[in-house]
Write an enzyme that holds these catalytic residues in place. Structure first.
Site, mmCIF file in Angstrom:
data_model
loop_
_atom_site.group_PDB
_atom_site.id
_atom_site.type_symbol
_atom_site.label_atom_id
_atom_site.label_comp_id
_atom_site.label_asym_id
_atom_site.label_seq_id
_atom_site.Cartn_x
_atom_site.Cartn_y
_atom_site.Cartn_z
ATOM 1 N N GLY A 206 -62.957 79.893 -1.201
ATOM 2 C CA GLY A 206 -63.638 78.735 -1.755
ATOM 3 C C GLY A 206 -63.268 77.403 -1.138
ATOM 4 N N THR A 207 -62.547 77.414 -0.028
ATOM 5 C CA THR A 207 -62.105 76.139 0.556
ATOM 6 C C THR A 207 -63.271 75.261 0.993
ATOM 7 O OG1 THR A 207 -61.796 77.270 2.675
ATOM 8 C CG2 THR A 207 -59.845 76.964 1.295
ATOM 9 N N CYS A 209 -66.440 75.241 -0.091
ATOM 10 C CA CYS A 209 -67.139 74.737 -1.274
ATOM 11 C C CYS A 209 -66.357 73.586 -1.901
ATOM 12 C CB CYS A 209 -67.300 75.849 -2.313
ATOM 13 S SG CYS A 209 -68.164 77.315 -1.732
#
Length: 259
Positions: A206-207, A209
């Protein structure tokens, strides 16, 4: 209270997509709203299934929000089909707030998240609306059609993508090797480098996002583009530093580490 809208897919594992965006908004002190474009079945091991939300329902979600609630910034993430992209573009073409486009094309585990016919629609309809587009290296390679393997090639790639009527490009350099994780912002004809130490961590789901959501939040709060990117870069670095195990694979970053 500033209001930030995310238009993206849902991650059932909670580490990326809509869920990551809303956590980021909350951590940075803005009110988050969401339009869901797709539902994924995924966990720390990968993506098992994807089902698009109908373009009509995406349009209804957008109309519902814009008819009632002030929107101070927009972040666009996973938009996987041509019809949905067209609906979003039509709704946002008169929107006078910062729009951050994160061109989500491939999941961390390699699952293709963008249908073939949707790439051209994204390039032609959404890129010109974006205040900032935030590809990583594999994504910009797909967008410009050739490999990027060095800092100098990152420079050229951002210039090339800007020719697609994009105001500003933030190219994330995490896929390059080196002791520093270097991101490159190209805006108003100038390059700005943002460096943080490269962290050897497993739990990085999720980095991308999270970074784009953090930029949208800071822009809504009134920061300049360069300050927003710098703040978001520091925020994501610390979120990665404090990432944690969840399940049996790649865990999420820690959105609330500072709390």
């Amino acid at each position: 209270m500033k209001h930030v809208l995310t238009i993206a897919g849902s991650d059932s594992g909670g580490g990326a997509g809509i869920q990551a965006d809303l956590k980021t908004f909350s951590a940075l002190g803005v009110y988050g709203m969401s339009v869901i474009t797709a539902i994924t079945a995924q966990n720390t091991l990968g993506v098992q299934a994807v089902e698009d939300v109908s373009p009509a329902l995406v349009e209804a979600q957008l109309t519902s929000i814009f008819s009632d609630i002030r929107v101070d910034a927009v972040k666009i993430g996973m938009v996987s089909n041509q019809e949905t992209i067209h609906v979003i573009a039509q709704q946002l073409k008169h929107c006078q707030v910062p729009i951050i486009l994160d061109p989500v094309m491939v999941a961390k585990g390699g699952h293709d998240l963008l249908q073939t016919d949707a790439k051209q629609a994204l390039m032609e309809e959404l890129l010109p609306l974006a205040t900032l587009v935030t590809p990583n290296i594999p994504e910009i390679e797909r967008m410009i059609g050739y490999p990027v393997q060095s800092i100098e090639e990152m420079r050229q790639a951002t210039i090339e993508l800007s020719k697609q009527r994009v105001d500003s490009v933030l190219l994330k350099g995490g896929h390059l090797e080196g002791q520093q994780a270097t991101d490159l912002l190209y805006t108003q004809g100038q390059h700005h480098f943002f460096e943080q130490e490269r962290l050897d961590r497993l739990h990085t789901h999720g980095t991308g996002c999270t970074l784009s959501a953090a930029i949208a939040a800071r822009l809504a709060l009134g920061d300049s583009l360069t300050d927003s990117v710098a703040h978001a870069k520091r925020y994501v670095t610390e979120a990665i530093r404090h990432g944690f195990a969840l399940g049996h694979g790649i865990g999420p970053t820690h959105h609330f580490y500072q709390n």
